[in-house]
Each structure stands twice: as C-alpha cells, then as structure tokens.
Write a protein that holds these residues in place. Structure first.
Motif, PDB file in Angstrom:
ATOM      1  N   LEU A 259     -22.729   4.167  31.554  1.00 38.69           N
ATOM      2  CA  LEU A 259     -22.486   3.486  31.061  1.00 38.69           C
ATOM      3  C   LEU A 259     -20.705   3.242  30.823  1.00 38.69           C
ATOM      4  O   LEU A 259     -19.669   2.835  30.588  1.00 38.69           O
ATOM      5  CB  LEU A 259     -23.026   3.812  29.442  1.00 38.69           C
ATOM      6  CG  LEU A 259     -23.992   4.044  29.696  1.00 38.69           C
ATOM      7  CD1 LEU A 259     -24.853   4.548  27.848  1.00 38.69           C
ATOM      8  CD2 LEU A 259     -24.704   2.726  29.091  1.00 38.69           C
ATOM      9  N   ILE A 260     -20.270   4.884  31.618  1.00 40.98           N
ATOM     10  CA  ILE A 260     -19.058   4.932  31.803  1.00 40.98           C
ATOM     11  C   ILE A 260     -18.625   4.306  32.650  1.00 40.98           C
ATOM     12  O   ILE A 260     -17.672   3.824  32.487  1.00 40.98           O
ATOM     13  CB  ILE A 260     -18.820   6.477  32.404  1.00 40.98           C
ATOM     14  CG1 ILE A 260     -19.050   7.408  30.616  1.00 40.98           C
ATOM     15  CG2 ILE A 260     -16.645   6.582  32.391  1.00 40.98           C
ATOM     16  CD1 ILE A 260     -17.933   7.718  29.491  1.00 40.98           C
ATOM     17  N   LYS A 261     -19.171   3.861  33.268  1.00 35.95           N
ATOM     18  CA  LYS A 261     -19.080   2.607  34.259  1.00 35.95           C
ATOM     19  C   LYS A 261     -18.819   1.267  33.875  1.00 35.95           C
ATOM     20  O   LYS A 261     -17.183   0.699  34.076  1.00 35.95           O
ATOM     21  CB  LYS A 261     -19.992   3.091  35.680  1.00 35.95           C
ATOM     22  CG  LYS A 261     -19.419   1.861  36.689  1.00 35.95           C
ATOM     23  CD  LYS A 261     -20.322   2.037  37.720  1.00 35.95           C
ATOM     24  CE  LYS A 261     -20.371   1.052  39.427  1.00 35.95           C
ATOM     25  NZ  LYS A 261     -21.117   0.992  40.342  1.00 35.95           N
ATOM     26  N   ALA A 262     -19.510   1.213  33.462  1.00 33.56           N
ATOM     27  CA  ALA A 262     -19.381  -0.317  32.655  1.00 33.56           C
ATOM     28  C   ALA A 262     -18.277  -0.706  31.528  1.00 33.56           C
ATOM     29  O   ALA A 262     -17.814  -1.596  31.284  1.00 33.56           O
ATOM     30  CB  ALA A 262     -21.355  -0.455  32.135  1.00 33.56           C
ATOM     31  N   ALA A 263     -18.905   0.832  30.680  1.00 36.55           N
ATOM     32  CA  ALA A 263     -16.669   0.559  30.053  1.00 36.55           C
ATOM     33  C   ALA A 263     -16.060   0.512  30.302  1.00 36.55           C
ATOM     34  O   ALA A 263     -14.984  -0.270  30.121  1.00 36.55           O
ATOM     35  CB  ALA A 263     -16.960   2.019  28.874  1.00 36.55           C
ATOM     36  N   ARG A 264     -15.759   1.519  31.911  1.00 40.69           N
ATOM     37  CA  ARG A 264     -14.443   1.156  32.647  1.00 40.69           C
ATOM     38  C   ARG A 264     -14.048  -0.566  33.077  1.00 40.69           C
ATOM     39  O   ARG A 264     -13.267  -1.254  32.750  1.00 40.69           O
ATOM     40  CB  ARG A 264     -14.874   1.893  33.910  1.00 40.69           C
ATOM     41  CG  ARG A 264     -13.898   3.118  33.341  1.00 40.69           C
ATOM     42  CD  ARG A 264     -13.600   4.235  34.328  1.00 40.69           C
ATOM     43  NE  ARG A 264     -12.303   3.714  35.167  1.00 40.69           N
ATOM     44  CZ  ARG A 264     -12.108   5.008  36.722  1.00 40.69           C
ATOM     45  NH1 ARG A 264     -12.918   5.646  36.350  1.00 40.69           N
ATOM     46  NH2 ARG A 264     -11.418   4.750  37.087  1.00 40.69           N
ATOM     47  N   LEU A 265     -15.371  -1.238  33.393  1.00 41.69           N
ATOM     48  CA  LEU A 265     -15.100  -2.805  33.710  1.00 41.69           C
ATOM     49  C   LEU A 265     -14.533  -3.954  32.723  1.00 41.69           C
ATOM     50  O   LEU A 265     -14.171  -4.651  32.510  1.00 41.69           O
ATOM     51  CB  LEU A 265     -16.467  -3.560  34.624  1.00 41.69           C
ATOM     52  CG  LEU A 265     -16.915  -1.964  35.611  1.00 41.69           C
ATOM     53  CD1 LEU A 265     -18.566  -2.974  36.472  1.00 41.69           C
ATOM     54  CD2 LEU A 265     -15.865  -3.063  36.578  1.00 41.69           C
ATOM     55  N   ASN A 266     -15.043  -3.029  31.465  1.00 38.32           N
ATOM     56  CA  ASN A 266     -14.152  -3.825  30.441  1.00 38.32           C
ATOM     57  C   ASN A 266     -13.273  -3.487  30.063  1.00 38.32           C
ATOM     58  O   ASN A 266     -12.834  -3.710  28.951  1.00 38.32           O
ATOM     59  CB  ASN A 266     -15.385  -3.908  28.748  1.00 38.32           C
ATOM     60  CG  ASN A 266     -16.715  -4.297  29.668  1.00 38.32           C
ATOM     61  OD1 ASN A 266     -17.198  -5.169  28.768  1.00 38.32           O
ATOM     62  ND2 ASN A 266     -17.425  -3.997  29.669  1.00 38.32           N
TER      63      ASN A 266
END
Length: 404
Positions: A259-266
């Motif tokens: 989820l942190i990985k996905a948040a960083r892409l946003n």
C-alpha cells in the motif's frame, strides 16, 4: 577567449561551483547577501508570541529541535534524488514504528489522501491518472462510523471515494459489499463511536478489507507510533509537526509495504496523479526523520514531570486571585498532555475570556491561550520554552487581578 586570457580570468573569477564538494554556488553578490543577517520577522512586522495554546496549525504548530534544523540546513546545500531519500528515510521510520514500510508526506492530510489513493489504484498507472474520477472502478466506497464522519473525512474523499456511514457492528456487516474499498477509523473519535478498534479490525480482516487509522495529533504517548501498526491497521497516518516537532508541513504514512508502494506512485515526484501538488522537499523528509529519531529517544517520563511542574507554576499564581478556580485534566486521546483550565466568578472578576485573550495577545510579550467558555480559558504548557511558564503565570495573574 585565448588560452592566456582564460588563465588570467580564472585566477580572479569567483568560484561558481564545486563538483561533489557540496559547496553552495557563489557569485559576485555573495558578500552582499551574507554580510548582514536579515531579521525577516522584524522587517515584515510579524508578531511573535509565547504559545500557551497548543500545536494548532493557525499558531504554526510546534518549534523544531536544533537537530531537526541541522538536518534541514545541512541537506539544503546538496542535490539528491527525492526517491532515494524517501527510500532510505522510509526504511528508518518503518523500523522505528514497527511498520512494513513508510513515507514522509506533506502533513497528515496528505497521508490520508495518498493512502486512500493507493488503496483505490494499487500500482495501476491508468487508475492513478484517473483519480478522482472513479468511473470503471469496482471498489469506490469507504465505510466510516457516524461519530467519525467529521471534517477530516474530506481528506480521503479528495480521491473521489464515497462515504458509507454506519453506527453498529451489525450496520457494518450489512454495509460491506463488492464496492467496499476500505474502512476508515478516526482515532480521535474512538470514545464516541460504538465500534472500537479490535472489533473494527476483526470485521475488516474477516472480509479482507484494508483499514486506515488517522492518529494525527495522538502523540504522545510515544507508544502510539507503533501501537496501531501492531494492532493490525493496514495504514496509519500521523502529523509530523505537532508533539514530534518536525516540520509543520510534514507527516508520516506507514503500514503495509504494497500500500505504501501504491501511495508513492500517487505522490510526487511522479506526475499525472492526484498527489502531484502534495510535494515534500528533501529538507522536510530528512527533517521529519531527524525529529522522529529525536522524539523516540526522549525521556518521556521526565518530560511529563516537567509539564506538570510548569502547570503548577501557573496554577499556583492564578489561584491567588479571589474568585479564580482551576482544574487540571489530560485529554484522553488527541493532544494528550496536562491541560489547565482557569475559570473565574464574573461577579468578582469583570472580564470575559475574550477580554483576557485579547489582553494577553496585545501584551508584551504577546501570549496565546485558548478560550473555553465565556469565563474560562485553557492553557497547555508543552510548547512553552524554559522560563515561559513564569511569564504566563505573571501575566494571567496580573490581568485577572486588574479587574477584580
């Protein structure tokens, strides 16, 4: 330019850069810009004050520790890749807070937005570019308890996610559907909601729904930095500029690595996403880490005793005024530190809380407190600098005595 002229020029020209040395650029105007240290506060006519109110955004929250300022200043003379900084700092913060992963955000609000975005999009770049338009998304809803559905819910709903409100565990079970993307818990409202942490998490895990908790101002106690990760929340959002005393515009998003990985892409530095404007610079990322590292190493028991001593100084002084009563409480969740309430009998003291607030604000030195009722104020001491408790005590006593 001829070779001999070039050599002559280089012998007298100012240094314009130093590769790899971390030396800031110099120019012919360097001596002019560094000769006199500017006092921008005085130059702009800004009011400074003793903060006996608390870590409010309107009051510029907290003051950073010297080692935080050192991290900011030392990093400001170097170029670095922002993703590298987030990688390294994220690892350190995750280790401190016992999370799988972490990132520094532009405040807790940004953590809420980016965390929600990550849940909605995963690592799908097409979905990331589409937010806040959720057309075609299967999961578009966020379940929130009625008591938790307050102003802060506007952060996650920036992503386009729709709020589904519930009150009881039975309501929650009925509300869960194929559209449910996440379940959001506002820790500040824990005692107001009917569903507590354990039951909320148990139902979420039964249905495999990601959970997020907002603990913006819920430090101290220091243990809260890892309590909610260990409890099982998938994402935890924290303000960095309050009691931790990091940069006011910084926050922390921590939790599950995917989820942190996905948040960083946003988030920045990536473009074509909802979080591009939520930049956090290298100085803030490193400053946030320095602040957190400093905070967890403090003697928190000693710090608490210091706060109690400061409260006692003020309480003792104002109780000498006839008609004044005092009460010391500790808020159970947010802003968890000793809170002094000073109340007075208006038959004996002809002053309102508005009058007292204004008198303290316009005094020298200027002091900020918080009004509570028409005839009482609240004072917190955890943002006071050494010796300021005595100044606050003297000024409040003076103003209440003047009209008694």
């Amino acid at each position: 330019m001829k070779r001999r002229d070039l050599i002559k020029y280089l012998s007298v020209a100012p240094v314009v850069g130093a590769v790899g040395a971390g030396i800031p650029f110099l120019s012919a105007n360097a001596a002019v810009t560094t000769a006199a240290k500017r006092d921008l506060i005085k130059e702009l006519g800004l009011r400074t004050f003793i903060n006996a109110a608390g870590t409010y955004t309107t009051h510029t929250a907290s003051l950073m520790h010297p080692d935080v300022l050192e991290a900011i200043n030392s990093s400001s003379t170097h170029f670095m890749m922002i993703n590298d900084i987030q990688d390294k700092v994220g690892e350190k913060i995750a280790a401190i807070c016992k999370a799988e992963a972490a990132m520094v955000t532009s405040g807790c609000w940004s953590a809420l937005v980016l965390g929600t975005a990550g849940i909605l999009t995963g690592t799908d770049l097409k979905k990331i570019a589409q937010l806040p338009n959720l057309d075609g998304f299967e999961k578009t809803e966020m379940i929130v308890q009625k008591a938790h559905n307050v102003a802060y819910v506007h952060a996650p709903t920036n992503t386009g996610i729709k709020v589904v409100e519930v009150e009881t565990a039975e309501d929650l079970e009925k509300a869960i559907s194929s559209k449910t993307a996440m379940m959001w818990f506002l820790n500040l409202a824990t005692n107001d909601g009917k569903i507590k942490h354990a039951e909320w998490l148990a139902i979420a895990k039964k249905h495999q729904i990601p959970t997020m908790v907002d603990i913006a101002a819920d430090i101290p106690p220091v243990e809260n930095l890892w309590k909610f990760n260990e409890m099982g929340f998938d994402l935890v959002c924290v303000s960095g500029g309050k009691a931790i005393r990091g940069p006011q515009s910084a926050g922390i998003l921590m939790g599950k690595a995917d989820l942190i990985k996905a948040a960083r892409l946003n988030a920045p530095p990536n473009g074509n996403n909802i979080g591009r404007g939520m930049k956090v610079n290298k100085e803030e990322v490193l400053g946030m880490y320095a602040a957190l590292d400093h905070y967890v190493k403090l003697d928190h028991a000693r710090e608490w005793k210091d706060w109690e001593s400061r409260v006692a100084v003020i309480e003792t002084a104002v109780k000498n005024v006839a008609g004044v009563t005092t009460t010391v409480t500790v808020p159970p969740i947010a802003n968890h530190n000793p809170l002094l309430n000073i109340a007075w009998d208006t038959a004996k003291i002809k002053m309102s809380s508005d009058d007292l607030q204004l008198a303290l604000r316009n005094g020298n030195p200027s002091i900020e407190i918080m009004k509570f009722t028409p005839n009482s104020i609240n004072i917190t001491v955890f943002m006071l600098q050494p010796g300021e408790d005595k100044i606050v005590a003297k000024r409040v006593q003076e103003e209440l005595s003047r009209v008694s």
